[in-house]
Design a protein around this motif. Structure first.
Motif, PDB file in Angstrom:
ATOM      1  N   LEU A 394       8.975  33.181  69.452  1.00  0.00           N
ATOM      2  CA  LEU A 394       8.969  34.145  68.360  1.00  0.00           C
ATOM      3  C   LEU A 394      10.367  34.727  68.188  1.00  0.00           C
ATOM      4  CD1 LEU A 394       7.507  35.996  66.287  1.00  0.00           C
ATOM      5  CD2 LEU A 394       7.099  37.598  68.178  1.00  0.00           C
ATOM      6  N   VAL A 395      10.875  34.664  66.967  1.00  0.00           N
ATOM      7  CA  VAL A 395      12.137  35.323  66.632  1.00  0.00           C
ATOM      8  C   VAL A 395      11.798  36.708  66.084  1.00  0.00           C
ATOM      9  CG1 VAL A 395      14.220  35.268  65.220  1.00  0.00           C
ATOM     10  CG2 VAL A 395      13.226  33.123  66.060  1.00  0.00           C
ATOM     11  N   CYS A 396      12.309  37.760  66.735  1.00  0.00           N
ATOM     12  CA  CYS A 396      12.150  39.124  66.226  1.00  0.00           C
ATOM     13  C   CYS A 396      13.497  39.825  66.336  1.00  0.00           C
ATOM     14  CB  CYS A 396      11.050  39.873  66.965  1.00  0.00           C
ATOM     15  SG  CYS A 396      11.357  40.094  68.729  1.00  0.00           S
ATOM     16  N   TYR A 397      13.553  41.091  65.927  1.00  0.00           N
ATOM     17  CA  TYR A 397      14.823  41.802  65.809  1.00  0.00           C
ATOM     18  C   TYR A 397      14.755  43.115  66.590  1.00  0.00           C
ATOM     19  CZ  TYR A 397      19.110  43.101  63.175  1.00  0.00           C
ATOM     20  OH  TYR A 397      20.388  43.433  62.797  1.00  0.00           O
ATOM     21  N   PRO A 398      14.885  43.073  67.907  1.00  0.00           N
ATOM     22  CA  PRO A 398      14.884  44.315  68.700  1.00  0.00           C
ATOM     23  C   PRO A 398      16.243  44.999  68.647  1.00  0.00           C
ATOM     24  CG  PRO A 398      14.132  42.404  69.963  1.00  0.00           C
ATOM     25  CD  PRO A 398      14.843  41.898  68.764  1.00  0.00           C
ATOM     26  N   MET A 399      16.237  46.294  68.901  1.00  0.00           N
ATOM     27  CA  MET A 399      17.485  47.067  68.906  1.00  0.00           C
ATOM     28  C   MET A 399      17.324  48.270  69.818  1.00  0.00           C
ATOM     29  SD  MET A 399      20.590  47.003  67.596  1.00  0.00           S
ATOM     30  CE  MET A 399      20.440  46.033  66.106  1.00  0.00           C
ATOM     31  N   GLY A 400      18.428  48.679  70.439  1.00  0.00           N
ATOM     32  CA  GLY A 400      18.438  49.876  71.264  1.00  0.00           C
ATOM     33  C   GLY A 400      19.149  51.026  70.572  1.00  0.00           C
ATOM     34  N   GLY A 401      19.055  52.216  71.156  1.00  0.00           N
ATOM     35  CA  GLY A 401      19.695  53.390  70.576  1.00  0.00           C
ATOM     36  C   GLY A 401      18.943  53.957  69.386  1.00  0.00           C
ATOM     37  N   THR A 402      17.653  53.685  69.320  1.00  0.00           N
ATOM     38  CA  THR A 402      16.837  54.058  68.170  1.00  0.00           C
ATOM     39  C   THR A 402      16.886  55.548  67.860  1.00  0.00           C
ATOM     40  OG1 THR A 402      15.323  52.299  68.870  1.00  0.00           O
ATOM     41  CG2 THR A 402      14.515  53.839  67.196  1.00  0.00           C
ATOM     42  N   ILE A 403      16.892  56.382  68.871  1.00  0.00           N
ATOM     43  CA  ILE A 403      16.768  57.827  68.682  1.00  0.00           C
ATOM     44  C   ILE A 403      18.093  58.473  68.299  1.00  0.00           C
ATOM     45  CG2 ILE A 403      16.117  60.004  69.797  1.00  0.00           C
ATOM     46  CD1 ILE A 403      14.295  58.309  71.649  1.00  0.00           C
ATOM     47  N   ASP A 404      19.148  58.131  69.046  1.00  0.00           N
ATOM     48  CA  ASP A 404      20.423  58.834  68.846  1.00  0.00           C
ATOM     49  C   ASP A 404      21.641  57.941  69.052  1.00  0.00           C
ATOM     50  OD1 ASP A 404      20.349  58.410  71.565  1.00  0.00           O
ATOM     51  OD2 ASP A 404      20.248  60.520  72.121  1.00  0.00           O
ATOM     52  N   GLY A 405      21.436  56.639  69.037  1.00  0.00           N
ATOM     53  CA  GLY A 405      22.538  55.716  69.286  1.00  0.00           C
ATOM     54  C   GLY A 405      22.640  55.285  70.736  1.00  0.00           C
ATOM     55  N   LYS A 406      21.952  55.989  71.625  1.00  0.00           N
ATOM     56  CA  LYS A 406      21.953  55.644  73.046  1.00  0.00           C
ATOM     57  C   LYS A 406      20.542  55.446  73.579  1.00  0.00           C
ATOM     58  CE  LYS A 406      26.310  58.005  74.048  1.00  0.00           C
ATOM     59  NZ  LYS A 406      27.004  59.047  74.855  1.00  0.00           N
ATOM     60  N   GLN A 407      19.651  56.377  73.268  1.00  0.00           N
ATOM     61  CA  GLN A 407      18.277  56.322  73.778  1.00  0.00           C
ATOM     62  C   GLN A 407      17.339  55.680  72.753  1.00  0.00           C
ATOM     63  OE1 GLN A 407      17.017  59.951  76.245  1.00  0.00           O
ATOM     64  NE2 GLN A 407      18.253  60.832  74.604  1.00  0.00           N
ATOM     65  N   GLY A 408      16.311  55.029  73.304  1.00  0.00           N
ATOM     66  CA  GLY A 408      15.256  54.510  72.450  1.00  0.00           C
ATOM     67  C   GLY A 408      15.363  53.016  72.194  1.00  0.00           C
ATOM     68  N   ASP A 409      14.190  52.381  72.004  1.00  0.00           N
ATOM     69  CA  ASP A 409      14.112  50.946  71.754  1.00  0.00           C
ATOM     70  C   ASP A 409      13.080  50.684  70.663  1.00  0.00           C
ATOM     71  OD1 ASP A 409      15.566  49.733  74.368  1.00  0.00           O
ATOM     72  OD2 ASP A 409      14.271  51.391  74.984  1.00  0.00           O
ATOM     73  N   HIS A 410      13.358  49.691  69.834  1.00  0.00           N
ATOM     74  CA  HIS A 410      12.365  49.288  68.844  1.00  0.00           C
ATOM     75  C   HIS A 410      12.470  47.794  68.574  1.00  0.00           C
ATOM     76  CE1 HIS A 410      15.860  49.872  66.086  1.00  0.00           C
ATOM     77  NE2 HIS A 410      15.329  48.822  65.474  1.00  0.00           N
ATOM     78  N   ILE A 411      11.431  47.273  67.945  1.00  0.00           N
ATOM     79  CA  ILE A 411      11.420  45.899  67.446  1.00  0.00           C
ATOM     80  C   ILE A 411      11.213  45.964  65.943  1.00  0.00           C
ATOM     81  CG2 ILE A 411      10.080  43.760  67.356  1.00  0.00           C
ATOM     82  CD1 ILE A 411       9.462  44.106  70.298  1.00  0.00           C
ATOM     83  N   LEU A 412      12.053  45.258  65.215  1.00  0.00           N
ATOM     84  CA  LEU A 412      11.921  45.149  63.765  1.00  0.00           C
ATOM     85  C   LEU A 412      11.303  43.791  63.433  1.00  0.00           C
ATOM     86  CD1 LEU A 412      12.656  46.544  61.036  1.00  0.00           C
ATOM     87  CD2 LEU A 412      14.768  45.205  61.087  1.00  0.00           C
ATOM     88  N   LEU A 413      10.280  43.825  62.579  1.00  0.00           N
ATOM     89  CA  LEU A 413       9.615  42.605  62.124  1.00  0.00           C
ATOM     90  C   LEU A 413       9.773  42.487  60.614  1.00  0.00           C
ATOM     91  CD1 LEU A 413       6.337  42.946  64.215  1.00  0.00           C
ATOM     92  CD2 LEU A 413       8.238  41.385  64.681  1.00  0.00           C
ATOM     93  N   ALA A 414      10.180  41.316  60.159  1.00  0.00           N
ATOM     94  CA  ALA A 414      10.372  41.085  58.726  1.00  0.00           C
ATOM     95  C   ALA A 414      10.125  39.605  58.426  1.00  0.00           C
ATOM     96  CB  ALA A 414      11.785  41.489  58.308  1.00  0.00           C
ATOM     97  N   PRO A 415       8.890  39.163  58.546  1.00  0.00           N
ATOM     98  CA  PRO A 415       8.601  37.741  58.381  1.00  0.00           C
ATOM     99  C   PRO A 415       8.779  37.287  56.935  1.00  0.00           C
ATOM    100  CG  PRO A 415       6.760  38.927  59.413  1.00  0.00           C
ATOM    101  CD  PRO A 415       7.689  39.945  58.859  1.00  0.00           C
ATOM    102  N   PRO A 416       8.879  35.981  56.713  1.00  0.00           N
ATOM    103  CA  PRO A 416       8.873  35.461  55.343  1.00  0.00           C
ATOM    104  C   PRO A 416       7.592  35.861  54.617  1.00  0.00           C
ATOM    105  CG  PRO A 416       9.528  33.751  56.904  1.00  0.00           C
ATOM    106  CD  PRO A 416       9.039  34.919  57.714  1.00  0.00           C
ATOM    107  N   PHE A 417       7.700  36.054  53.320  1.00  0.00           N
ATOM    108  CA  PHE A 417       6.539  36.478  52.531  1.00  0.00           C
ATOM    109  C   PHE A 417       5.467  35.388  52.444  1.00  0.00           C
ATOM    110  CE2 PHE A 417       9.645  39.165  49.732  1.00  0.00           C
ATOM    111  CZ  PHE A 417      10.028  39.878  50.850  1.00  0.00           C
ATOM    112  N   ILE A 418       5.827  34.181  52.810  1.00  0.00           N
ATOM    113  CA  ILE A 418       4.898  33.047  52.718  1.00  0.00           C
ATOM    114  C   ILE A 418       3.979  32.944  53.925  1.00  0.00           C
ATOM    115  CG2 ILE A 418       6.491  31.717  51.274  1.00  0.00           C
ATOM    116  CD1 ILE A 418       7.139  30.060  53.844  1.00  0.00           C
ATOM    117  N   VAL A 419       4.103  33.840  54.902  1.00  0.00           N
ATOM    118  CA  VAL A 419       3.282  33.700  56.112  1.00  0.00           C
ATOM    119  C   VAL A 419       1.792  33.748  55.771  1.00  0.00           C
ATOM    120  CG1 VAL A 419       4.970  34.608  57.756  1.00  0.00           C
ATOM    121  CG2 VAL A 419       3.370  36.166  56.644  1.00  0.00           C
TER     122      VAL A 419
END
Length: 440
Positions: A394-419
């Motif tokens: 699975l290709v996904c788009y995680p990123m750190g620093g969610t809260i203030d540039g240092k703390q926090g983690d999230h995953i961004l999901l943006a699949p093709p519209f054809i799914v």
């Protein structure tokens, strides 16, 4: 790979050799479900025959003509199509090759507009913390992504940053979403009074915050109040829809859902759907006319502005997103994705928030669900989750620093519209494998 400068010299990626629909395949034959569309780019998937045919046809006729000398049918057609579906008084399209370029063009256009109308004292921009507007210097300066900016801070233009509209973290107990939206928006008024509204060019924001915070939508009424403040003080509203626009959130322009229109808007990513590099900066008739009635020359430009082959590809993409109904499909399938994510992970002890609009969804990872306490940043949970997802196919788009540039983690999901429904199930299943490997 010996001579390619990779994004990270200590983590060399596999070689991608083929794309088919919602999937990518590497040189070993491994199949990956593209759960993030790259970086919210591949809205139509990876093998659309109509877009490919348009590229081939344009190359057969004319691959390139420099806009210092010519325009092209492809650019004219695409501009007409974009304006036909644009909100408010947006009337002109300036083509570029990507999102950062689009934001740079927007910032320069906004500054030149005030020069043309005799207000040269306006030289400041106001933006928001935890935003992302691109990686070129002015775009990086206006963005609020702290860790990206830090090494290059001495080179950047001075920009004010107010709080993001981040309901999960910042709405007070007992405060309604509407009241929070007004409170967050009114930070712009306070900052204008601090720096002097007569010195400010524009406020720039993402309608739905993308990479830095993870698909954070605005609170109800937030952008209507922002629009009021901008109008009251004669400053421009620039909306960055590079990631959240072009149908991604379930409307062609993301700001449509907030009942406003900008003075300038930037688009890219889904505009070309990954088939060609392209972006654009759209402005109102009023801004264009100020240039036309003044110097007549926008002091900006790049070699590949208005590239005919890129415009031909994007013209088909936009046709499919609008007349072809793919934006409507993004809204429908986005609701299904949201439901599937909340069913699977809504009570997970390490999932704090599941948010977003359309096919643009964010999952915020926390150490403790009740207190919203993030994991220690030294654990780099987003990196571990990215690796685990990739191993699961699975290709996904995680990123750190969610809260203030240092703390926090999230995953961004943006699949093709054809799914398909089955592919949404596959995405959730592979996410679950990754969560079990990393969060337990």
């Amino acid at each position: 790979m010996n001579h390619v400068f990779p994004r990270h010299t200590k983590s060399l990626p596999p070689i991608a050799v083929r794309g088919e629909g919602a999937y990518l395949f590497d040189a070993s034959g491994k199949q990956y479900l593209d759960g993030s569309g790259g970086a919210a780019v591949s809205c139509l998937g990876h093998s659309d025959p109509d877009v490919i045919a348009a590229i081939k046809a344009q190359i057969d006729n004319m691959a390139f003509a420099h806009t210092g000398f010519f325009t092209s049918d492809a650019a004219e057609s695409l501009a007409d199509r974009l304006i036909a579906h644009a909100p408010g008084d947006l009337d002109r399209v300036y083509f570029v090759s990507g999102g950062s370029e689009a934001v740079e063009a927007a910032l320069k256009l906004a500054r030149q507009y005030f020069l043309e109308i005799g207000q040269p004292e306006r030289s400041r921009f106001i933006a928001r913390r935890q935003s992302y507007h691109g990686n070129t210097l002015a775009a990086l300066a206006t963005g609020g992504n702290a860790w990206r900016k830090e090494p290059f801070a001495p080179l950047m233009i001075d920009t004010s940053h107010i709080a993001p509209c981040y309901e999960y973290r910042d709405r007070a107990e007992g405060e309604t979403p509407e009241a929070y939206g007004q409170r967050a928006a009114n930070e712009l008024e306070r900052e204008l009074q601090r720096v002097g509204p007569e010195n400010v060019i524009a406020f720039i924001a993402e309608p739905v915050v993308g990479a830095t915070a993870g698909a954070v939508p605005p609170a109800p009424g937030y952008f209507k109040r922002i629009r009021e403040i901008c109008d009251q003080h004669g400053i421009l509203l620039i909306l960055d829809e590079v990631m959240c626009g072009m149908g991604r959130t379930g409307s062609f322009f993301a700001c449509e859902q907030d009942g406003i229109s900008p003075d300038i808007v930037t688009i890219a990513k889904g505009l070309g759907a990954g088939y060609q590099p392209i972006g654009a900066t759209l402005c109102t008739r009023k801004i264009y006319q100020a240039i036309e009635d003044g110097s007549g020359f926008f002091q900006h430009g790049h070699t590949y502005v208005g590239h005919p082959t890129a415009c031909a590809a994007a013209d088909v993409v936009v046709s499919k997103l609008t007349d072809g109904g793919m934006t409507g499909r993004a809204k429908i399938m986005g609701a299904k994705l949201d439901e599937a994510l909340k069913t699977a992970f809504g009570q997970h002890p390490h999932i704090g928030d599941i948010r977003g609009r359309g096919m643009f969804r964010g999952i915020e990872i926390v150490e403790d669900r009740d207190s919203k306490k993030p994991f220690d940043s030294s654990l780099a949970m987003h990196k571990k989750l990215k690796k685990a997802c990739f191993e699961a196919g699975l290709v996904c788009y995680p990123m750190g620093g969610t809260i203030d540039g240092k703390q926090g983690d999230h995953i961004l999901l943006a699949p093709p519209f054809i799914v398909t429904d089955a592919q949404i199930d596959e995405l959730v299943s592979k996410l679950d494998i990754a969560f079990q490997n990393v969060l337990t």
